[in-house]
Design a protein around this motif. Structure first.
Motif, PDB file in Angstrom:
ATOM      1  N   ARG A 190     121.073 -45.525  48.251  1.00  0.00           N
ATOM      2  CA  ARG A 190     121.558 -45.865  49.585  1.00  0.00           C
ATOM      3  C   ARG A 190     122.686 -46.882  49.457  1.00  0.00           C
ATOM      4  NH1 ARG A 190     118.827 -42.009  50.438  1.00  0.00           N
ATOM      5  NH2 ARG A 190     117.261 -41.733  52.036  1.00  0.00           N
ATOM      6  N   ALA A 191     123.207 -47.350  50.594  1.00  0.00           N
ATOM      7  CA  ALA A 191     124.326 -48.287  50.582  1.00  0.00           C
ATOM      8  C   ALA A 191     124.235 -49.238  51.768  1.00  0.00           C
ATOM      9  CB  ALA A 191     125.648 -47.521  50.618  1.00  0.00           C
ATOM     10  N   TYR A 192     125.017 -50.291  51.711  1.00  0.00           N
ATOM     11  CA  TYR A 192     125.141 -51.259  52.792  1.00  0.00           C
ATOM     12  C   TYR A 192     126.604 -51.662  52.896  1.00  0.00           C
ATOM     13  CZ  TYR A 192     125.327 -54.713  49.061  1.00  0.00           C
ATOM     14  OH  TYR A 192     125.686 -55.434  47.945  1.00  0.00           O
ATOM     15  N   VAL A 193     126.965 -52.341  53.993  1.00  0.00           N
ATOM     16  CA  VAL A 193     128.348 -52.758  54.221  1.00  0.00           C
ATOM     17  C   VAL A 193     128.425 -54.277  54.276  1.00  0.00           C
ATOM     18  CG1 VAL A 193     130.309 -52.687  55.825  1.00  0.00           C
ATOM     19  CG2 VAL A 193     128.896 -50.642  55.487  1.00  0.00           C
ATOM     20  N   ASN A 194     129.330 -54.853  53.499  1.00  0.00           N
ATOM     21  CA  ASN A 194     129.643 -56.269  53.581  1.00  0.00           C
ATOM     22  C   ASN A 194     130.835 -56.389  54.514  1.00  0.00           C
ATOM     23  OD1 ASN A 194     130.486 -58.884  53.327  1.00  0.00           O
ATOM     24  ND2 ASN A 194     130.401 -58.929  51.095  1.00  0.00           N
ATOM     25  N   MET A 195     130.576 -56.696  55.787  1.00  0.00           N
ATOM     26  CA  MET A 195     131.614 -56.694  56.812  1.00  0.00           C
ATOM     27  C   MET A 195     132.730 -57.694  56.509  1.00  0.00           C
ATOM     28  SD  MET A 195     131.979 -54.642  59.349  1.00  0.00           S
ATOM     29  CE  MET A 195     130.352 -54.134  59.837  1.00  0.00           C
ATOM     30  N   ALA A 196     132.415 -58.787  55.821  1.00  0.00           N
ATOM     31  CA  ALA A 196     133.438 -59.788  55.497  1.00  0.00           C
ATOM     32  C   ALA A 196     134.468 -59.235  54.518  1.00  0.00           C
ATOM     33  CB  ALA A 196     132.779 -61.037  54.920  1.00  0.00           C
ATOM     34  N   ALA A 197     134.113 -58.194  53.773  1.00  0.00           N
ATOM     35  CA  ALA A 197     135.024 -57.620  52.776  1.00  0.00           C
ATOM     36  C   ALA A 197     135.769 -56.389  53.281  1.00  0.00           C
ATOM     37  CB  ALA A 197     134.237 -57.263  51.521  1.00  0.00           C
ATOM     38  N   VAL A 198     135.520 -55.974  54.530  1.00  0.00           N
ATOM     39  CA  VAL A 198     136.184 -54.795  55.082  1.00  0.00           C
ATOM     40  C   VAL A 198     137.629 -55.137  55.414  1.00  0.00           C
ATOM     41  CG1 VAL A 198     136.175 -53.072  56.930  1.00  0.00           C
ATOM     42  CG2 VAL A 198     134.017 -53.913  56.014  1.00  0.00           C
ATOM     43  N   THR A 199     138.569 -54.329  54.935  1.00  0.00           N
ATOM     44  CA  THR A 199     139.984 -54.588  55.183  1.00  0.00           C
ATOM     45  C   THR A 199     140.371 -54.182  56.604  1.00  0.00           C
ATOM     46  OG1 THR A 199     140.584 -52.433  54.304  1.00  0.00           O
ATOM     47  CG2 THR A 199     140.618 -54.272  52.763  1.00  0.00           C
ATOM     48  N   THR A 200     141.409 -54.814  57.131  1.00  0.00           N
ATOM     49  CA  THR A 200     141.877 -54.546  58.482  1.00  0.00           C
ATOM     50  C   THR A 200     142.942 -53.460  58.464  1.00  0.00           C
ATOM     51  OG1 THR A 200     141.432 -56.818  59.150  1.00  0.00           O
ATOM     52  CG2 THR A 200     142.958 -55.563  60.523  1.00  0.00           C
ATOM     53  N   ILE A 201     142.821 -52.512  59.395  1.00  0.00           N
ATOM     54  CA  ILE A 201     143.793 -51.439  59.564  1.00  0.00           C
ATOM     55  C   ILE A 201     144.623 -51.770  60.803  1.00  0.00           C
ATOM     56  CG2 ILE A 201     144.105 -48.989  60.076  1.00  0.00           C
ATOM     57  CD1 ILE A 201     141.405 -48.514  58.709  1.00  0.00           C
ATOM     58  N   THR A 202     145.941 -51.654  60.687  1.00  0.00           N
ATOM     59  CA  THR A 202     146.806 -51.903  61.843  1.00  0.00           C
ATOM     60  C   THR A 202     147.408 -50.587  62.309  1.00  0.00           C
ATOM     61  OG1 THR A 202     148.686 -52.363  60.413  1.00  0.00           O
ATOM     62  CG2 THR A 202     147.348 -54.248  61.115  1.00  0.00           C
ATOM     63  N   GLY A 203     147.798 -50.524  63.573  1.00  0.00           N
ATOM     64  CA  GLY A 203     148.411 -49.317  64.122  1.00  0.00           C
ATOM     65  C   GLY A 203     147.516 -48.664  65.164  1.00  0.00           C
ATOM     66  N   ALA A 204     148.066 -47.642  65.802  1.00  0.00           N
ATOM     67  CA  ALA A 204     147.338 -46.947  66.866  1.00  0.00           C
ATOM     68  C   ALA A 204     146.354 -45.941  66.282  1.00  0.00           C
ATOM     69  CB  ALA A 204     148.330 -46.217  67.769  1.00  0.00           C
ATOM     70  N   ALA A 205     145.343 -45.598  67.074  1.00  0.00           N
ATOM     71  CA  ALA A 205     144.371 -44.586  66.670  1.00  0.00           C
ATOM     72  C   ALA A 205     145.063 -43.235  66.570  1.00  0.00           C
ATOM     73  CB  ALA A 205     143.234 -44.529  67.683  1.00  0.00           C
ATOM     74  N   SER A 206     144.738 -42.478  65.548  1.00  0.00           N
ATOM     75  CA  SER A 206     145.363 -41.176  65.322  1.00  0.00           C
ATOM     76  C   SER A 206     144.757 -40.106  66.215  1.00  0.00           C
ATOM     77  CB  SER A 206     145.171 -40.754  63.864  1.00  0.00           C
ATOM     78  OG  SER A 206     145.742 -41.696  63.000  1.00  0.00           O
ATOM     79  N   VAL A 207     145.531 -39.056  66.463  1.00  0.00           N
ATOM     80  CA  VAL A 207     145.016 -37.901  67.194  1.00  0.00           C
ATOM     81  C   VAL A 207     143.863 -37.319  66.384  1.00  0.00           C
ATOM     82  CG1 VAL A 207     145.544 -35.575  68.006  1.00  0.00           C
ATOM     83  CG2 VAL A 207     147.227 -37.403  68.263  1.00  0.00           C
ATOM     84  N   GLY A 208     142.789 -36.966  67.048  1.00  0.00           N
ATOM     85  CA  GLY A 208     141.637 -36.397  66.364  1.00  0.00           C
ATOM     86  C   GLY A 208     140.580 -37.414  66.002  1.00  0.00           C
ATOM     87  N   VAL A 209     140.783 -38.684  66.352  1.00  0.00           N
ATOM     88  CA  VAL A 209     139.760 -39.685  66.077  1.00  0.00           C
ATOM     89  C   VAL A 209     138.514 -39.355  66.874  1.00  0.00           C
ATOM     90  CG1 VAL A 209     139.112 -42.095  66.410  1.00  0.00           C
ATOM     91  CG2 VAL A 209     141.363 -41.533  65.521  1.00  0.00           C
ATOM     92  N   ARG A 210     137.395 -39.470  66.243  1.00  0.00           N
ATOM     93  CA  ARG A 210     136.127 -39.269  66.936  1.00  0.00           C
ATOM     94  C   ARG A 210     135.412 -40.605  66.993  1.00  0.00           C
ATOM     95  NH1 ARG A 210     131.476 -35.260  64.902  1.00  0.00           N
ATOM     96  NH2 ARG A 210     132.002 -36.333  62.991  1.00  0.00           N
ATOM     97  N   ARG A 211     135.060 -41.053  68.178  1.00  0.00           N
ATOM     98  CA  ARG A 211     134.391 -42.335  68.340  1.00  0.00           C
ATOM     99  C   ARG A 211     132.916 -42.100  68.611  1.00  0.00           C
ATOM    100  NH1 ARG A 211     136.301 -45.740  73.186  1.00  0.00           N
ATOM    101  NH2 ARG A 211     134.829 -44.458  74.302  1.00  0.00           N
ATOM    102  N   ILE A 212     132.078 -42.752  67.844  1.00  0.00           N
ATOM    103  CA  ILE A 212     130.634 -42.667  68.063  1.00  0.00           C
ATOM    104  C   ILE A 212     130.153 -44.060  68.420  1.00  0.00           C
ATOM    105  CG2 ILE A 212     128.403 -42.184  67.009  1.00  0.00           C
ATOM    106  CD1 ILE A 212     129.788 -40.193  65.215  1.00  0.00           C
ATOM    107  N   THR A 213     129.504 -44.195  69.549  1.00  0.00           N
ATOM    108  CA  THR A 213     128.977 -45.486  69.970  1.00  0.00           C
ATOM    109  C   THR A 213     127.582 -45.639  69.395  1.00  0.00           C
ATOM    110  OG1 THR A 213     130.237 -45.330  72.005  1.00  0.00           O
ATOM    111  CG2 THR A 213     128.463 -46.947  71.947  1.00  0.00           C
ATOM    112  N   LEU A 214     127.406 -46.694  68.614  1.00  0.00           N
ATOM    113  CA  LEU A 214     126.138 -46.931  67.941  1.00  0.00           C
ATOM    114  C   LEU A 214     125.395 -48.083  68.581  1.00  0.00           C
ATOM    115  CD1 LEU A 214     127.380 -46.888  64.257  1.00  0.00           C
ATOM    116  CD2 LEU A 214     126.276 -45.038  65.494  1.00  0.00           C
TER     117      LEU A 214
END
Length: 173
Positions: free
Chosen positions: A113-137
């Motif tokens: 399995r895996a986990y996420v270290n949120m402090a190490a997640v890099t930031t993405i700049t720019g607008a959301a691309s066409v075809g983005v799928r958003r899932i609300t968790l």
């Protein structure tokens, strides 16, 4: 569908997994976690997020085998049961929720399995691309997933309230 993580010591060739869609961690955008859909091979030792689309997920392993996980980013995988005691900014996907581990004294991460270290997640700049799928968790079991929205052009076509734990999933193609 159910969300979870997986980190396997062998590869899964393209077209040899059924019942789930797999994603890699791409970064964060506007305080939302961004994942890229994997459309080809699942590499050996790489941690993935998956969204189950069936009661049972089946796959056929390839011939590439690694002895240790390839943990080069903020998403960390394990091949053995592991206990984490430093839990600041650590998140874990299970069921239909994104769990923050800050209130725990330790987190037991099962083998493969895996986990996420949120402090190490890099930031993405720019607008959301066409075809983005958003899932609300939901976070910590609250506000369970409410639906999926598509992005048309540079605008998210939804008036739903943004909540903590929302995730963008970029779909390739």
């Amino acid at each position: 569908g159910q969300l979870g993580t997986v980190c396997l010591p062998y590869n899964i060739p393209s077209g040899q997994v059924y019942g789930a869609t797999f994603y890699t961690l791409a970064g964060k955008m506007d305080n939302k976690v961004v994942f890229d859909e994997v459309t080809g091979e699942l590499a050996a030792g790489v941690p993935y997020l998956f969204q189950a689309s069936a009661e049972e997920i089946s796959c056929f392993p390839g011939t590439t085998i690694v002895s240790d996980p390839i943990n080069t980013g903020a998403m960390q995988g394990t091949f053995v049961n592991m206990t984490l005691t430093e839990l600041t900014d650590i998140y874990y996907f299970a069921g239909r929720a994104l769990w923050s581990c800050v209130d725990l004294t330790s987190l037991s991460v099962p083998a493969n399995r895996a986990y996420v270290n949120m402090a190490a997640v890099t930031t993405i700049t720019g607008a959301a691309s066409v075809g983005v799928r958003r899932i609300t968790l939901g976070v910590n079991g609250q506000n369970t997933a409410t639906g999926v929205d598509q992005v048309q052009g540079d605008e998210v076509q939804s008036t739903k309230v943004l909540i903590n734990g929302q995730m963008f999933i970029y779909r390739n193609g």
